[in-house]
Design an enzyme around this catalytic site. Sequence first.
Site, PDB file in Angstrom:
ATOM      1  N   LYS A  51       0.813  -1.219   0.000  1.00 41.42           N
ATOM      2  CA  LYS A  51       0.000   0.000   0.000  1.00 41.42           C
ATOM      3  C   LYS A  51       0.850   1.275   0.000  1.00 41.42           C
ATOM      4  CE  LYS A  51      -3.949  -2.194   2.269  1.00 41.42           C
ATOM      5  NZ  LYS A  51      -4.856  -2.113   3.436  1.00 41.42           N
ATOM      6  N   ARG A  94      -1.527 -14.602   4.223  1.00 38.57           N
ATOM      7  CA  ARG A  94      -2.332 -13.944   5.263  1.00 38.57           C
ATOM      8  C   ARG A  94      -1.643 -14.073   6.627  1.00 38.57           C
ATOM      9  NH1 ARG A  94      -6.596 -11.598   3.819  1.00 38.57           N
ATOM     10  NH2 ARG A  94      -7.618 -11.621   5.848  1.00 38.57           N
ATOM     11  N   ARG A 118       2.527  -6.553   9.247  1.00 39.28           N
ATOM     12  CA  ARG A 118       1.744  -5.474   9.856  1.00 39.28           C
ATOM     13  C   ARG A 118       2.235  -5.124  11.253  1.00 39.28           C
ATOM     14  NH1 ARG A 118      -3.892  -7.690   7.402  1.00 39.28           N
ATOM     15  NH2 ARG A 118      -3.891  -6.456   5.466  1.00 39.28           N
ATOM     16  N   ASN A 139      -1.997   0.036   6.907  1.00 41.63           N
ATOM     17  CA  ASN A 139      -1.458  -1.223   7.428  1.00 41.63           C
ATOM     18  C   ASN A 139      -0.539  -1.945   6.439  1.00 41.63           C
ATOM     19  OD1 ASN A 139      -3.322  -2.294   5.647  1.00 41.63           O
ATOM     20  ND2 ASN A 139      -4.568  -3.299   7.209  1.00 41.63           N
ATOM     21  N   HIS A 175      -2.047  -5.668   1.591  1.00 42.87           N
ATOM     22  CA  HIS A 175      -3.344  -6.321   1.389  1.00 42.87           C
ATOM     23  C   HIS A 175      -3.067  -7.693   0.804  1.00 42.87           C
ATOM     24  CE1 HIS A 175      -7.337  -7.244  -0.280  1.00 42.87           C
ATOM     25  NE2 HIS A 175      -6.687  -7.603  -1.373  1.00 42.87           N
TER      26      HIS A 175
END
EC number: 2.7.4.6
Length: 141
Positions: free
Chosen positions: A11, A87, A104, A114, A117
């Site tokens: 991000k 994940r 994160r 954060n 994604h």
Amino acid sequence: MALERTFSIIKPDAVERNLIGEIYHRIEKAGLRIIAAKMVHLNDEQASGFYAEHEGKEFFPALKEFMTSGPIMVQVLEGENAIARYRELMGKTNPEEAACGTIRADYALSMRHNSVHGSDSPASAAREIAFFFPESEICPR
């Protein structure tokens, strides 16, 4: 175990802080292969399309504003159980709840900022990959 693909975004907050290489290192160290990647700067229409499932929700305008605030890295990852493994590597959405050593926990600034994604299901992965990458741009290795 099943070989699968997942979709990942680094991000704007992480790109701005020059964390692309560090995040790629962690992805590869976790045994996932990057089989497609590019830097893009989303416009409002692209952000609305990608996050269409959130349209009408209270956080949608702020999400679009953040995701169009600077360039992002989008990539396709491949490996055994890639969705679950990525994940786990990312950690929980809320960095305060993310396990130590996750992306994160180490790099996120807040719930919204954060850093990364990742797809949450095979259906999401297929949709998200297709949004950014034609099959001709994906290079299995």
